[in-house]
Motif scaffolding. Structure first.
Motif, PDB file in Angstrom:
ATOM      1  N   MET A   1     -76.393-107.369  14.215  1.00 41.44           N
ATOM      2  CA  MET A   1     -75.258-106.564  14.675  1.00 41.44           C
ATOM      3  C   MET A   1     -74.199-106.412  13.587  1.00 41.44           C
ATOM      4  SD  MET A   1     -73.862-104.739  16.955  1.00 41.44           S
ATOM      5  CE  MET A   1     -74.877-105.042  18.382  1.00 41.44           C
ATOM      6  N   LEU A   2     -73.956-107.529  12.860  1.00 41.95           N
ATOM      7  CA  LEU A   2     -72.978-107.474  11.773  1.00 41.95           C
ATOM      8  C   LEU A   2     -73.408-106.487  10.702  1.00 41.95           C
ATOM      9  CD1 LEU A   2     -70.401-108.560  10.479  1.00 41.95           C
ATOM     10  CD2 LEU A   2     -71.765-110.403   9.461  1.00 41.95           C
ATOM     11  N   ALA A   3     -74.722-106.482  10.417  1.00 45.93           N
ATOM     12  CA  ALA A   3     -75.237-105.547   9.414  1.00 45.93           C
ATOM     13  C   ALA A   3     -75.059-104.101   9.877  1.00 45.93           C
ATOM     14  CB  ALA A   3     -76.706-105.840   9.140  1.00 45.93           C
ATOM     15  N   LEU A   4     -75.247-103.874  11.182  1.00 47.80           N
ATOM     16  CA  LEU A   4     -75.095-102.520  11.716  1.00 47.80           C
ATOM     17  C   LEU A   4     -73.649-102.053  11.627  1.00 47.80           C
ATOM     18  CD1 LEU A   4     -76.485-100.152  13.133  1.00 47.80           C
ATOM     19  CD2 LEU A   4     -76.004-101.263  15.326  1.00 47.80           C
ATOM     20  N   VAL A   5     -72.727-102.925  11.999  1.00 47.22           N
ATOM     21  CA  VAL A   5     -71.304-102.579  11.925  1.00 47.22           C
ATOM     22  C   VAL A   5     -70.884-102.343  10.474  1.00 47.22           C
ATOM     23  CG1 VAL A   5     -68.964-103.429  12.322  1.00 47.22           C
ATOM     24  CG2 VAL A   5     -70.725-103.800  14.050  1.00 47.22           C
ATOM     25  N   SER A   6     -71.347-103.219   9.574  1.00 48.00           N
ATOM     26  CA  SER A   6     -71.018-103.051   8.149  1.00 48.00           C
ATOM     27  C   SER A   6     -71.574-101.736   7.617  1.00 48.00           C
ATOM     28  CB  SER A   6     -71.591-104.228   7.341  1.00 48.00           C
ATOM     29  OG  SER A   6     -71.070-105.455   7.780  1.00 48.00           O
TER      30      SER A   6
ATOM     31  N   LEU B   1     -72.092 -99.000   9.350  1.00 44.96           N
ATOM     32  CA  LEU B   1     -71.281 -97.905   9.893  1.00 44.96           C
ATOM     33  C   LEU B   1     -69.994 -97.739   9.105  1.00 44.96           C
ATOM     34  CD1 LEU B   1     -71.591 -98.132  13.782  1.00 44.96           C
ATOM     35  CD2 LEU B   1     -72.066 -96.139  12.359  1.00 44.96           C
ATOM     36  N   VAL B   2     -69.353 -98.850   8.781  1.00 42.28           N
ATOM     37  CA  VAL B   2     -68.107 -98.787   8.007  1.00 42.28           C
ATOM     38  C   VAL B   2     -68.375 -98.195   6.629  1.00 42.28           C
ATOM     39  CG1 VAL B   2     -66.288-100.162   6.930  1.00 42.28           C
ATOM     40  CG2 VAL B   2     -67.041-100.702   9.253  1.00 42.28           C
ATOM     41  N   LEU B   3     -69.438 -98.659   5.999  1.00 45.02           N
ATOM     42  CA  LEU B   3     -69.781 -98.129   4.671  1.00 45.02           C
ATOM     43  C   LEU B   3     -70.101 -96.639   4.739  1.00 45.02           C
ATOM     44  CD1 LEU B   3     -71.978-101.022   3.204  1.00 45.02           C
ATOM     45  CD2 LEU B   3     -69.686-100.339   2.479  1.00 45.02           C
ATOM     46  N   MET B   4     -70.730 -96.206   5.854  1.00 43.17           N
ATOM     47  CA  MET B   4     -71.059 -94.792   6.006  1.00 43.17           C
ATOM     48  C   MET B   4     -69.793 -93.947   6.071  1.00 43.17           C
ATOM     49  SD  MET B   4     -73.663 -92.933   8.701  1.00 43.17           S
ATOM     50  CE  MET B   4     -72.659 -93.191  10.165  1.00 43.17           C
TER      51      MET B   4
ATOM     52  N   LEU C   1     -66.901 -94.645   4.720  1.00 45.69           N
ATOM     53  CA  LEU C   1     -66.333 -94.618   3.367  1.00 45.69           C
ATOM     54  C   LEU C   1     -67.136 -93.690   2.457  1.00 45.69           C
ATOM     55  CD1 LEU C   1     -65.564 -98.434   2.901  1.00 45.69           C
ATOM     56  CD2 LEU C   1     -63.952 -96.607   3.492  1.00 45.69           C
ATOM     57  N   LEU C   2     -68.450 -93.717   2.624  1.00 40.90           N
ATOM     58  CA  LEU C   2     -69.297 -92.820   1.838  1.00 40.90           C
ATOM     59  C   LEU C   2     -68.993 -91.370   2.172  1.00 40.90           C
ATOM     60  CD1 LEU C   2     -71.697 -92.374  -0.090  1.00 40.90           C
ATOM     61  CD2 LEU C   2     -73.210 -92.544   1.901  1.00 40.90           C
ATOM     62  N   PHE C   3     -68.799 -91.070   3.442  1.00 40.60           N
ATOM     63  CA  PHE C   3     -68.472 -89.705   3.848  1.00 40.60           C
ATOM     64  C   PHE C   3     -67.188 -89.228   3.181  1.00 40.60           C
ATOM     65  CE2 PHE C   3     -70.828 -89.923   8.218  1.00 40.60           C
ATOM     66  CZ  PHE C   3     -72.026 -89.744   7.557  1.00 40.60           C
ATOM     67  N   VAL C   4     -66.169 -90.080   3.193  1.00 40.68           N
ATOM     68  CA  VAL C   4     -64.892 -89.708   2.565  1.00 40.68           C
ATOM     69  C   VAL C   4     -65.087 -89.488   1.070  1.00 40.68           C
ATOM     70  CG1 VAL C   4     -62.549 -90.479   2.028  1.00 40.68           C
ATOM     71  CG2 VAL C   4     -63.490 -90.869   4.312  1.00 40.68           C
ATOM     72  N   GLY C   5     -65.841 -90.389   0.437  1.00 42.41           N
ATOM     73  CA  GLY C   5     -66.062 -90.268  -1.005  1.00 42.41           C
ATOM     74  C   GLY C   5     -66.818 -89.013  -1.387  1.00 42.41           C
ATOM     75  N   VAL C   6     -67.890 -88.708  -0.645  1.00 45.88           N
ATOM     76  CA  VAL C   6     -68.691 -87.514  -0.944  1.00 45.88           C
ATOM     77  C   VAL C   6     -67.870 -86.250  -0.723  1.00 45.88           C
ATOM     78  CG1 VAL C   6     -70.674 -86.170  -0.195  1.00 45.88           C
ATOM     79  CG2 VAL C   6     -70.895 -88.625  -0.478  1.00 45.88           C
ATOM     80  N   LEU C   7     -67.095 -86.213   0.358  1.00 41.72           N
ATOM     81  CA  LEU C   7     -66.260 -85.042   0.625  1.00 41.72           C
ATOM     82  C   LEU C   7     -65.212 -84.854  -0.472  1.00 41.72           C
ATOM     83  CD1 LEU C   7     -65.592 -85.083   4.481  1.00 41.72           C
ATOM     84  CD2 LEU C   7     -66.847 -83.377   3.161  1.00 41.72           C
TER      85      LEU C   7
ATOM     86  N   TYR D   1     -72.614 -91.044  17.119  1.00 43.38           N
ATOM     87  CA  TYR D   1     -71.883 -89.767  17.110  1.00 43.38           C
ATOM     88  C   TYR D   1     -70.422 -89.984  17.482  1.00 43.38           C
ATOM     89  CZ  TYR D   1     -70.891 -84.848  18.272  1.00 43.38           C
ATOM     90  OH  TYR D   1     -70.351 -83.581  18.328  1.00 43.38           O
ATOM     91  N   ALA D   2     -70.193 -90.695  18.588  1.00 43.43           N
ATOM     92  CA  ALA D   2     -68.830 -90.893  19.085  1.00 43.43           C
ATOM     93  C   ALA D   2     -68.004 -91.769  18.133  1.00 43.43           C
ATOM     94  CB  ALA D   2     -68.874 -91.522  20.475  1.00 43.43           C
ATOM     95  N   LEU D   3     -68.601 -92.841  17.637  1.00 46.64           N
ATOM     96  CA  LEU D   3     -67.863 -93.744  16.756  1.00 46.64           C
ATOM     97  C   LEU D   3     -67.498 -93.059  15.442  1.00 46.64           C
ATOM     98  CD1 LEU D   3     -69.865 -97.054  17.335  1.00 46.64           C
ATOM     99  CD2 LEU D   3     -67.485 -96.601  18.003  1.00 46.64           C
ATOM    100  N   THR D   4     -68.415 -92.262  14.913  1.00 45.34           N
ATOM    101  CA  THR D   4     -68.142 -91.581  13.642  1.00 45.34           C
ATOM    102  C   THR D   4     -67.088 -90.499  13.820  1.00 45.34           C
ATOM    103  OG1 THR D   4     -70.399 -92.042  12.908  1.00 45.34           O
ATOM    104  CG2 THR D   4     -69.199 -90.338  11.719  1.00 45.34           C
TER     105      THR D   4
END
Length: 433
Positions: free
Chosen positions: A1-6, A8-11, A13-19, A277-280
């Motif tokens: 679960m921790l890996a999944l949450v981590s 999601l958080v990294l995703m 940050l990646l979205f912001v960086g790519v944009l 979808y909702a969390l992102t």
């Protein structure tokens, strides 16, 4: 679960960086290409261009013009701010005027911002527009969509049978205008390519167990909302949930409790996708509010508008309004709709008769559980009744999406009924054959 949450958080940050990176592409290159395309007549005109497929329908040219001018017009804005606010030049006529003004060295007014959306389509649009203009963007979108459909057909056929992906794809190909939107609503085609690619991910994940299906479903929902402009989320959701669940149960049909396995697969894939979808999307709202790019009142107002609909014209009150409006448009104005619906119902009837005659009730139960995924688009239409009715000319795709899932679930009956050879039997068969 921790890996999944981590993850999601990294995703996020990646979205912001790519944009931020794609919004750093010099606007001048995009403006020059769009100006040439404008002179060549490749875009502009009515915000409600006639749809080349449906009778009495229209293309989403309004959003098309917003998408291709996303990030333009805000002179001096830094790439991060541009990525967070998503400014644009407006619908088609003001966008065309804005491009002409930018080409002349003037600063046109920014029509609005879309900070409540991720705007991940810019990852495709801005580089392609900068180096090839609208032609390059349209060719890429069409190619990506066709390649994604071919890929889904191939991987799903290998894990089920040729009839399952055929039943899943045919209603969408025959009774929607998705590929016809390349010229007037390219964002719809890009979103379709992404949703199908995510479904491929679900099929591949199913081979490695339910935990990976759950993890991939969460990230698939997040990836889709990154590019989505609230056009066809229920179609993406249902397509992923069915593809992942069908692949999972098909590969384990020799095991006991097939109906229970189907229920678990459908629940995990469906809940995981909508959670991602909702969390992102909530993450995007949080980033927008904290950065000052958006306000809480703006976001809350839009949510209330599309879920309540008070103040929106031609929105039928009460349960079923969204379903009726979109089903009526699909059946009345889309070629082959009645034929596809009749074929689907005939297939379902045949499956029921065959199941009863053969007493293949476990296989029928699996098909029934998979068919439950068809409810997803219908629920979505009712949760957002105002949005569903106001934008019926593209939201209607949820209806053939539900029909496609129902038809593919019926085809899965024959896959579930056919026993799968165990590895030992496979080995003996190979040795003897």
């Amino acid at each position: 679960m921790l890996a999944l949450v981590s993850g999601l958080v990294l995703m996020q940050l990646l979205f912001v960086g790519v944009l931020t990176a794609v919004h750093a592409i010099p606007d001048a290159r995009i403006v020059g290409q769009l100006a040439s395309d404008l002179d060549a007549g490749l875009w502009v005109g009515s915000d409600e261009a006639v749809d080349p497929v449906t009778r009495g329908g229209r293309s989403d040219a309004y959003t098309d013009c917003i998408v291709i001018t996303a990030g333009l017009g805000d002179d001096g804005i830094n790439p991060l701010r541009s990525a967070l606010t998503l400014p644009h030049l407006g619908s088609c006529q003001p966008a065309a005027a804005g491009i002409s003004a930018l080409l002349a060295g003037e600063t046109p007014p920014v029509e609005a911002t879309y900070a409540r959306y991720w705007g991940g389509f810019a990852v495709f649009t801005r580089p392609l527009l900068a180096f090839g203009g609208l032609g390059a963007l349209r060719i890429f979108a069409a190619t990506a969509a066709i390649a994604a459909v071919a890929g889904l057909f191939f991987v799903l056929r290998r894990r089920t049978s040729v009839w399952v992906p055929l039943a899943l794809v045919a209603p969408l190909a025959l009774t929607t205008n998705l590929l016809g939107q390349v010229g007037y609503g390219v964002i719809h085609v890009l979103e379709f390519a992404v949703m199908v690619a995510c479904a491929i991910g679900g099929v591949l994940a199913a081979r490695h167990g339910m935990f990976l299906v759950g993890a991939v479903s969460v990230f698939a929902g997040g990836v889709f909302v990154f590019v989505d402009f609230l056009h066809n989320p229920p179609l993406a959701w249902a397509l992923f949930a069915f593809s992942a669940a069908a692949s999972f149960v098909a590969q384990r049909r020799s095991e006991s409790h097939p109906v229970r396995q189907a229920i678990v697969a459908v629940v995990v894939a469906s809940v995981g996708w909508i959670a991602g979808y909702a969390l992102t999307w909530a993450s995007r709202w949080g980033i927008g509010i904290l950065s000052g790019a958006a306000t809480f009142d703006e976001i809350a107002g839009k949510v209330a508008l599309w879920t309540d609909g008070s103040g929106e014209e031609a929105v039928a009150a009460g349960l079923g309004g969204g379903i009726r409006k979109n089903a009526h448009f699909w059946l009345t104005f889309v070629p082959f709709a009645w034929l596809v619906l009749a074929a689907c119902l005939l297939l379902v009837a045949i499956v029921i008769v065959v199941a009863v005659r053969r007493k293949a009730f476990p296989a029928l139960g699996v098909a029934g559980v998979l068919a439950a995924v068809a409810v997803i688009p219908l629920v979505w239409l009712e949760v957002l009744p105002a949005h569903s009715q106001h934008h019926y000319f593209f939201v209607y795709r949820a209806i053939p999406g539900a029909v496609a899932v129902l038809a593919a679930a019926a085809a899965m009956f024959f896959v579930s009924e056919r026993p799968r050879l165990t590895p030992a039997r496979d080995a003996r068969g190979s040795a003897g054959g």
